[in-house]
Design an enzyme around this catalytic site. Sequence first.
Site, PDB file in Angstrom:
ATOM      1  N   GLY A  67       0.818  -1.196   0.000  1.00  0.00           N
ATOM      2  CA  GLY A  67       0.000   0.000   0.000  1.00  0.00           C
ATOM      3  C   GLY A  67       0.857   1.253   0.000  1.00  0.00           C
ATOM      4  N   GLY A 115       0.301  -5.214   0.362  1.00  0.00           N
ATOM      5  CA  GLY A 115      -0.848  -5.165  -0.528  1.00  0.00           C
ATOM      6  C   GLY A 115      -0.626  -5.886  -1.839  1.00  0.00           C
ATOM      7  N   GLU A 138       5.110  -5.909   7.666  1.00  0.00           N
ATOM      8  CA  GLU A 138       4.413  -4.894   8.459  1.00  0.00           C
ATOM      9  C   GLU A 138       5.006  -4.629   9.839  1.00  0.00           C
ATOM     10  OE1 GLU A 138       1.932  -5.950   5.119  1.00  0.00           O
ATOM     11  OE2 GLU A 138       2.983  -7.187   6.597  1.00  0.00           O
ATOM     12  N   ASP A 146      -1.776  -7.686   7.042  1.00  0.00           N
ATOM     13  CA  ASP A 146      -3.182  -7.531   6.672  1.00  0.00           C
ATOM     14  C   ASP A 146      -3.409  -8.115   5.291  1.00  0.00           C
ATOM     15  OD1 ASP A 146      -1.777  -5.549   5.299  1.00  0.00           O
ATOM     16  OD2 ASP A 146      -3.376  -4.056   5.478  1.00  0.00           O
TER      17      ASP A 146
END
Length: 355
Positions: A67, A115, A138, A146
């Site tokens: 992301g 992502g 992360e 995620d």
Amino acid sequence: MNHDDPVLTHTEGHVRHITLNRPRALNALNHPMVLRIGEALAEAEHDDTITAVLIRGTGERGLCAGGDIRSIHDDASAGGTASPAFWRDEYRLNARIARYPKPYVAIMDGIVMGGGVGVSAHGDVRIVTERSRVAMPETGIGFVPDVGGTHLLAAAPGELGTHLALTADAVGASDALLCGLADHFVPARSLGALTAALADCRTPAEIDEVVRAHAASAPEGELAEHREWIDTCYRADSVEEILDRLDSSGVTAAKQAAGAILAKSPTALKVTLSALRRARRLGSLEAVLDQEYRTSCVAFTRPDLVEGVRAQIIDKDRRPRWNPASLAEVTDDDVARFFVSLGDRELGLDPASRP
């Protein structure tokens, strides 16, 4: 087609191509890109001439580095709400990819992180090359895996997923295959021939046949020979005990892993371990994405995310000042707060998790 658009779409034969097109940002995802991918999937799903969808990234550096964390940093610093809205649509896209009714082919060439894993590793046909570097990094920025990452890592053999989640290590093609993050190795030089051959495929069986015809044996990986100490050390119930086992194992690689873990956000480490263990019990991707939305929304309000992105991406001093600064200061109650229902703000992909 505007070649400056961040997501390009075109059709080759019976295959709809989706190309992430932000090469200067390593094709990092933002909200408009997520929405456009969703639109492209809807268009292809209802087009009877389309047999499959293929996603890839512009350039040779990677499919997607994750992301757009600079934007997330700025949003969190300003107390905004754009990032939770982005995650809501992104995680719904991840679930849609996993349940897509037509073959979803992901070319996981180069860097595939965060992502980027979310838009590829939930697909039906996941292809890595000798240039692939796959990771959920992360914990290094004070965040928690995620995009369905905890679902994927929890399903990896033994404790390999726990090792990758806590260390934030990137793996190559062979280890991505071992961990269940990819299905086939295709040399990068063969990608052009592969995509050309896919254009003529009319059925999922033909797609499988073509991919297998272009696949080869991946270069030797690293994780298989470390399975014994990885499974033994990461089976522990707490991050502290994992570190103790790594340090006392007598294995150089294990000690190096302990050092990598200690550099990460203490809060993110404890929440990540809990999220992985919970993901194993939850089972379905949808239920895990609901859980990840909770952990992401809470992490968004905590200081470690802003500080981690500052240290790693913005100032690049690689010296984050985590708060709390040690594992001992992160209590069970602190961890539990990341998993509390968001009430009417729940993602609600899994019916059982809706308020």
